[in-house]
Design an enzyme around this catalytic site. Sequence first.
Site, PDB file in Angstrom:
ATOM      1  CG  LEU A   1      14.357  -0.893   2.204  1.00  0.00           C
ATOM      2  CD1 LEU A   1      15.589  -0.733   1.317  1.00  0.00           C
ATOM      3  CD2 LEU A   1      13.078  -0.800   1.358  1.00  0.00           C
TER       4      LEU A   1
ATOM      5  NE  ARG B   1     -10.106 -12.331   5.702  1.00  0.00           N
ATOM      6  CZ  ARG B   1     -10.671 -13.147   6.594  1.00  0.00           C
ATOM      7  NH1 ARG B   1     -11.990 -13.282   6.633  1.00  0.00           N
ATOM      8  NH2 ARG B   1      -9.940 -13.813   7.452  1.00  0.00           N
TER       9      ARG B   1
ATOM     10  CB  ALA C   1       6.336   1.297   8.963  1.00  0.00           C
TER      11      ALA C   1
ATOM     12  NE  ARG D   1      -4.570 -16.776   8.154  1.00  0.00           N
ATOM     13  CZ  ARG D   1      -4.707 -15.686   7.385  1.00  0.00           C
ATOM     14  NH1 ARG D   1      -5.692 -14.830   7.628  1.00  0.00           N
ATOM     15  NH2 ARG D   1      -3.906 -15.454   6.381  1.00  0.00           N
TER      16      ARG D   1
ATOM     17  CB  THR E   1      -6.260  -3.711   9.700  1.00  0.00           C
ATOM     18  OG1 THR E   1      -7.007  -4.809   9.205  1.00  0.00           O
ATOM     19  CG2 THR E   1      -5.763  -4.076  11.095  1.00  0.00           C
ATOM     20  CG  ASP E   2     -11.197  -5.138   7.859  1.00  0.00           C
ATOM     21  OD1 ASP E   2     -10.055  -5.621   8.011  1.00  0.00           O
ATOM     22  OD2 ASP E   2     -11.971  -5.514   6.956  1.00  0.00           O
TER      23      ASP E   2
ATOM     24  CB  ILE F   1      -0.948  -0.003   1.224  1.00  0.00           C
ATOM     25  CG1 ILE F   1      -1.840  -1.245   1.187  1.00  0.00           C
ATOM     26  CG2 ILE F   1      -1.800   1.272   1.242  1.00  0.00           C
ATOM     27  CD1 ILE F   1      -2.662  -1.469   2.450  1.00  0.00           C
TER      28      ILE F   1
ATOM     29  CE1 TYR G   1      -3.705 -21.267   4.060  1.00  0.00           C
ATOM     30  CE2 TYR G   1      -4.357 -19.269   5.200  1.00  0.00           C
ATOM     31  CZ  TYR G   1      -3.392 -20.025   4.559  1.00  0.00           C
ATOM     32  OH  TYR G   1      -2.121 -19.537   4.435  1.00  0.00           O
TER      33      TYR G   1
ATOM     34  CB  THR H   1       7.233  -3.747  13.594  1.00  0.00           C
ATOM     35  OG1 THR H   1       8.532  -4.279  13.420  1.00  0.00           O
ATOM     36  CG2 THR H   1       6.933  -2.755  12.482  1.00  0.00           C
TER      37      THR H   1
ATOM     38  CG  ASP I   1       9.994   0.598   4.012  1.00  0.00           C
ATOM     39  OD1 ASP I   1       8.794   0.553   3.673  1.00  0.00           O
ATOM     40  OD2 ASP I   1      10.654  -0.428   4.317  1.00  0.00           O
TER      41      ASP I   1
END
Length: 355
Positions: A35, A223, A82, A291, A134-135, A12, A216, A100, A33
Site C-alpha cells: 500500500l 504509445r 508489485a 520528459r 513491460t515493453d 493492473i 510533453y 522495489t 501489497d
Amino acid sequence: MNILITGGAGFIGSNLVAHMVRKYPDYTIVNFDKLTYAGNLESLKSVEGAKNYHFVKADICDKAAVAKVLSEFKIDSIMHLAAESHVDRSILGPEEFLNTNMHGTFVMLEAARKHWSESEPIEAIRRVFLNVSTDEVYGSLGAVGTFTEASPYAPNSPYSASKAGADHLVRAYFKTYALPTVITHCSNNYGPYQFPEKLIPLMIMNAIEGKDLPVYGDGLNVRDWIHVDDHCKALDGVLHQGRLGETYNVGSDNEWENIRLVRTLCAILDEVSEASPVKPHDGLIKYVKDRPGHDQRYSIDSSKIKSELGWEALIGFEAGLRSTVKWYLENLGWCQRLRSGEYKDYYSENYKDNA
Ligand code: NAD
Ligand code: DAU
C-alpha cells in the site's frame, strides 16, 4: 490452486485480483501489497467479502513477510506485479525503483525457490513465477519496426532499467535453479482504477476541472494502448499455459500519437461532460518541456501469445476509451479521495483484523 498476486492493490493488480477471484472460485487468491501511494484497497471493494480472497499488507523486500505468506497459504504460483511504475517519478527519484523493482524481485525469487524446494512436489499442481514486466525494457523505436520477444534490451529510464534488471534475474533463476518462470512484456494499459498521474486519467481529471492538459515535447511520441481487461486475460492465459522459461509480448496493435489521443479524449469529454468549466476541452492543451530520455515510439508484436495461447485483445479502443471516460466521471469520489490522500484511511477502517 493457491495464487499470490503481488501489487494487487494497484491499477493492473486490482483489475487482475477481481478477475481471478470471480473466475476461479475454487482457487485461493492472496493479494500481497505494501500500500504505497499507488495502492488503494477501495479499488477492490467488489471482491472484499469473497471467501477465496485474502489481503496481506507487507513489503516484497521483507524476506520474513514473503516467506511467511508463501508457507501460510501454501502458494503454488505467483503473479508478480508489485513495482514502482511511473516513469516521471523514476526520473525524480530512482532509488525506490531499484529497491522495489530489482531487490524486491530478487527477494520474491529467492523466497519462491526456497518455498517450492521445501514443498511436496505435486504433479497436478502448476508452479509458476510469472514476472509481469513491460515493453519499455526494449527501449525506443523509430518510425518503423516493432518489438518482438527477440528484440534486444535497451532501457532508457530508471524505471525501465529497473524492470529490465528484474527480468534478467528472473531469467537467471530459470537457467541456474530451474525455477519455473515466465515473463510478460505488455504495452501501455488504460481502464478503471488507474492512478491519475498516468496520461489518460490525468487528462480526463484535469480536463473536467478546467486545468491545463500538459503534453510533453511535440506530442508526437507514440504509445501502443491496451485495455487492462485484455491484459488481465493474457496474464491468466500465461499463468495456466505459458511455456516455462519463455517471454510473451502483450499488446493490441493500437498505436497513437499522444497529441491525437489527448484530442480524442477532449472530443469525447465535449460530448459527455456537461459540467466541465472549460469547453471545448482541447483549449486546455498546453505543450510543456519534454520528459528527459523520452522514448519516441512503442509497438508490440503479440503474434507469439496469439498463436501459442490463443489469446487476443478483444476491446476496441474507441469503445474502451469511452467506457473509461464514463468510469472516471461516475467515480469522481474515488479520484477525489486519491487526490486528497483520504483513500489511505480505507485500510485502517475496513481491515481492522489485519491492522
Ligand atoms: P501501480 O503503480 O498502479 O501499482 C503498483 C502496486 O504495487 C501498488 O498497489 C503498490 O502499493 C504496490 N507496491 C509497490 N511497492 C511495493 C512493495 N515494495 N511491496 C509490495 N507492494 C508494493 O502499477 P500498475 O500500473 O498496476 O503496474 C503493475 C505492474 O505491471 C508493474 O510491475 C508494472 O511495471 C507492470 N506494467 C504496467 C503497465 C502499465 O501500463 N501500467 C504496462 C506493462 C507492465
Ligand atoms: O509501456 C508500458 C508502460 O506504460 C508501463 O511499463 C509503465 O508502468 C506505465 O506508466 C506506462 O509508461 P509511459 O511513460 O508510457 O506512461 P505515461 O502515462 O506516463 O505516459 C504516456 C505518454 O504520455 C508518454 O509518451 C509521456 C506522455 N505524457 C505523460 C504525462 C503523464 C504527457 O505528454 N503528459 C503527461 O502529463
